[in-house]
Design an enzyme around this catalytic site. Sequence first.
Site, PDB file in Angstrom:
ATOM      1  CD  GLU A   7      -3.095  -0.944   0.397  1.00 41.58           C
ATOM      2  OE1 GLU A   7      -3.378   0.224   0.041  1.00 41.58           O
ATOM      3  OE2 GLU A   7      -3.743  -1.935   0.029  1.00 41.58           O
ATOM      4  CB  CYS A  43      -1.647   7.556   1.521  1.00 37.20           C
ATOM      5  SG  CYS A  43      -3.143   6.693   2.019  1.00 37.20           S
TER       6      CYS A  43
HETATM    7  P1  NAD Z   1       8.105   4.668   5.031  1.00 36.09           P
HETATM    8  O1  NAD Z   1       8.100   3.863   3.796  1.00 36.09           O
HETATM    9  O2  NAD Z   1       9.273   5.535   5.310  1.00 36.09           O
HETATM   10  O3  NAD Z   1       7.958   3.718   6.322  1.00 36.09           O
HETATM   11  C1  NAD Z   1       6.945   2.755   6.434  1.00 36.09           C
HETATM   12  C2  NAD Z   1       7.394   1.635   7.363  1.00 36.09           C
HETATM   13  O4  NAD Z   1       8.566   1.052   6.821  1.00 36.09           O
HETATM   14  C3  NAD Z   1       7.744   2.089   8.775  1.00 36.09           C
HETATM   15  O5  NAD Z   1       7.247   1.152   9.699  1.00 36.09           O
HETATM   16  C4  NAD Z   1       9.264   2.116   8.795  1.00 36.09           C
HETATM   17  O6  NAD Z   1       9.803   1.782  10.033  1.00 36.09           O
HETATM   18  C5  NAD Z   1       9.615   1.044   7.779  1.00 36.09           C
HETATM   19  N1  NAD Z   1      10.878   1.345   7.088  1.00 36.09           N
HETATM   20  C6  NAD Z   1      11.378   2.565   6.790  1.00 36.09           C
HETATM   21  N2  NAD Z   1      12.556   2.436   6.130  1.00 36.09           N
HETATM   22  C7  NAD Z   1      12.796   1.117   6.017  1.00 36.09           C
HETATM   23  C8  NAD Z   1      13.840   0.350   5.440  1.00 36.09           C
HETATM   24  N3  NAD Z   1      14.895   0.938   4.868  1.00 36.09           N
HETATM   25  N4  NAD Z   1      13.769  -0.994   5.512  1.00 36.09           N
HETATM   26  C9  NAD Z   1      12.701  -1.601   6.076  1.00 36.09           C
HETATM   27  N5  NAD Z   1      11.690  -0.917   6.652  1.00 36.09           N
HETATM   28  C10 NAD Z   1      11.717   0.417   6.622  1.00 36.09           C
HETATM   29  O7  NAD Z   1       6.748   5.487   4.992  1.00 36.09           O
HETATM   30  P2  NAD Z   1       6.237   6.559   6.033  1.00 36.09           P
HETATM   31  O8  NAD Z   1       7.094   7.774   5.928  1.00 36.09           O
HETATM   32  O9  NAD Z   1       6.047   5.930   7.364  1.00 36.09           O
HETATM   33  O10 NAD Z   1       4.771   6.868   5.454  1.00 36.09           O
HETATM   34  C11 NAD Z   1       4.575   7.744   4.397  1.00 36.09           C
HETATM   35  C12 NAD Z   1       4.382   7.010   3.094  1.00 36.09           C
HETATM   36  O11 NAD Z   1       3.402   6.002   3.228  1.00 36.09           O
HETATM   37  C13 NAD Z   1       3.866   7.934   2.003  1.00 36.09           C
HETATM   38  O12 NAD Z   1       4.493   7.599   0.796  1.00 36.09           O
HETATM   39  C14 NAD Z   1       2.384   7.606   1.945  1.00 36.09           C
HETATM   40  O13 NAD Z   1       1.777   7.922   0.731  1.00 36.09           O
HETATM   41  C15 NAD Z   1       2.413   6.137   2.208  1.00 36.09           C
HETATM   42  N6  NAD Z   1       1.126   5.686   2.699  1.00 36.09           N
HETATM   43  C16 NAD Z   1       0.363   4.871   1.906  1.00 36.09           C
HETATM   44  C17 NAD Z   1      -0.898   4.469   2.349  1.00 36.09           C
HETATM   45  C18 NAD Z   1      -1.780   3.590   1.508  1.00 36.09           C
HETATM   46  O14 NAD Z   1      -2.790   3.159   2.011  1.00 36.09           O
HETATM   47  N7  NAD Z   1      -1.444   3.304   0.269  1.00 36.09           N
HETATM   48  C19 NAD Z   1      -1.355   4.877   3.585  1.00 36.09           C
HETATM   49  C20 NAD Z   1      -0.544   5.706   4.355  1.00 36.09           C
HETATM   50  C21 NAD Z   1       0.697   6.101   3.917  1.00 36.09           C
END
Ligand code: NAD
Length: 486
Positions: free
Chosen positions: A230, A264
């Site tokens: 997602e 998002c």
């Molecule tokens: P992110 O991708 O930075 O982090 C998401 C999760 O991944 C967190 O739990 C984090 O700890 C983990 N993570 C971060 N870096 C990692 C790595 N290198 N290796 C493994 N795990 C890692 O996203 P965010 O900043 O928490 O959220 C914002 C993003 O999420 C935006 O792009 C937003 O559009 C998206 N989002 C999508 C939806 C949807 O339903 N499609 C909903 C909410 C947010």
Amino acid sequence: MSKEEGGSAVKSPGAEPTLGTDPFEDTLRRLREAFHSGCTRPAAFRAEQLQALGRFLQENKQLLHDALAQDLHKSAFDSDISELIICQNEINLALKNLQAWMKDTPASTNLFTKLDSAFVRKEPFGLVLIIAPWNLPMNLSLVPLVGALAAGNCVVLKPSEISRGTEKVLAEVLPRYLDQSCFAVVLGGPEETGQLLKHKFDYIFFTGSPRVGKIVMTAAAKHLTPVTLELGGKNPCYVDDDCDAQIVANRVAWFRYFNAGQTCVAPDYLLCSPEMQERLLPALQSAITRFYGDDPQSSPNLGRIINQKQFQRLRALLGCGRVAIGGQSDECDRYIAPTVLVDVQETEPVMQEEIFGPILPIVNVQGMDEAIEFINRREKPLALYAFSNSSQVVNQMLERTSSGSFGGNDGFIYMTLPSLPLGGVGHSGMGRYHGKFTFDTFSHHRACLLCPAGLEELNNIRYPPYSHSMQELVRWALGSHSCTLL
Ligand code: NAD
């Protein structure tokens, strides 16, 4: 590691003390053993877990409100409508339909299988991992969890380390409600999650950025683990010339600035003609003042940027194009005013990266065709919105573009419907959930055909050597039932 980036891996209360170097091994072994014991399979067990999840929400309402206020300056009302009520509704829906969802789905048979029983069984995958982001930290942790538990899986939940208030509640309070032999919360940032992802899971459900989505998918590929991703991206919102500017402005301002734009599915940018822009700007200003007052910083209804890192990133984006509305910021308060940018170039950062904040650029196009061409040149978005009084224009926008979801003349209010799936397409993700879609996502749909052990004489026609008359009979039988043998 800085506080902003998150702490170290911690297991949920009740986990065995960790020996050796891998902090997750014991927890994962314990959960896998529980799954193999079959304890999560009965409907009664699943219902108990869902009810317990409901009690967690009810009995800790104040704690949850406080955590969401701490993380995102969310009002209790905003927390209820975007997080807690949605989770509770998903629980209620799953409890109401659990038996029906779990039921085998009968499948039609052909001449060769007339005496057999064909059905699709929805079986749990096993040990599943849910990784959540920080922007709707309860919703995006618990809504997948509802489906994973309803489907009979053992679950590891990895909340975001960035939303520290909610992470703490999820780690310290939630496990007390659920069966700890089947459920664990693990904590950590990129480093710890990377270590966690080295383990084999039976399903991974990830919500976050496309960049990390690729990391998750690469790690999953090593074990051929199926994934739901997602993800995010830039959601276009086209406004046709025939619209009532104030109606559009009210709707757009509400769903762009909700949660300080950290949603998002929020519209990332507007596409409209220069004439429509002239009408929209005063209307947007009027909507912002109506929602947040003359001093939005003092409004209880406007969220804050989650942390300094995001704040700095967003403040840099304020330098793109020209500020037409807002533009103020206060670093100490992580406040960015509801902002509209005009005269932005496609090459500027604000049009290159997902904004994920209270900034709305307007890009000028001459009509629908140019808007569609602009949208189709870019990655497929998670959501796409079109405003017009003409249903033809709205339908054309729907017909000639692709996105995870589509909103005609409104914003993300469709997210309140569990009957509609939430999910991306292409760069915005793969898979879908909400309501029954979540249950299906976390269930393997197993094809089953149960045949009588005897009655071998009926099968003899399929064994070689094939006589000419048998071949004709089989061809006729298969042909007349529009099916193939293999
Ligand atoms: P992110 O991708 O930075 O982090 C998401 C999760 O991944 C967190 O739990 C984090 O700890 C983990 N993570 C971060 N870096 C990692 C790595 N290198 N290796 C493994 N795990 C890692 O996203 P965010 O900043 O928490 O959220 C914002 C993003 O999420 C935006 O792009 C937003 O559009 C998206 N989002 C999508 C939806 C949807 O339903 N499609 C909903 C909410 C947010």
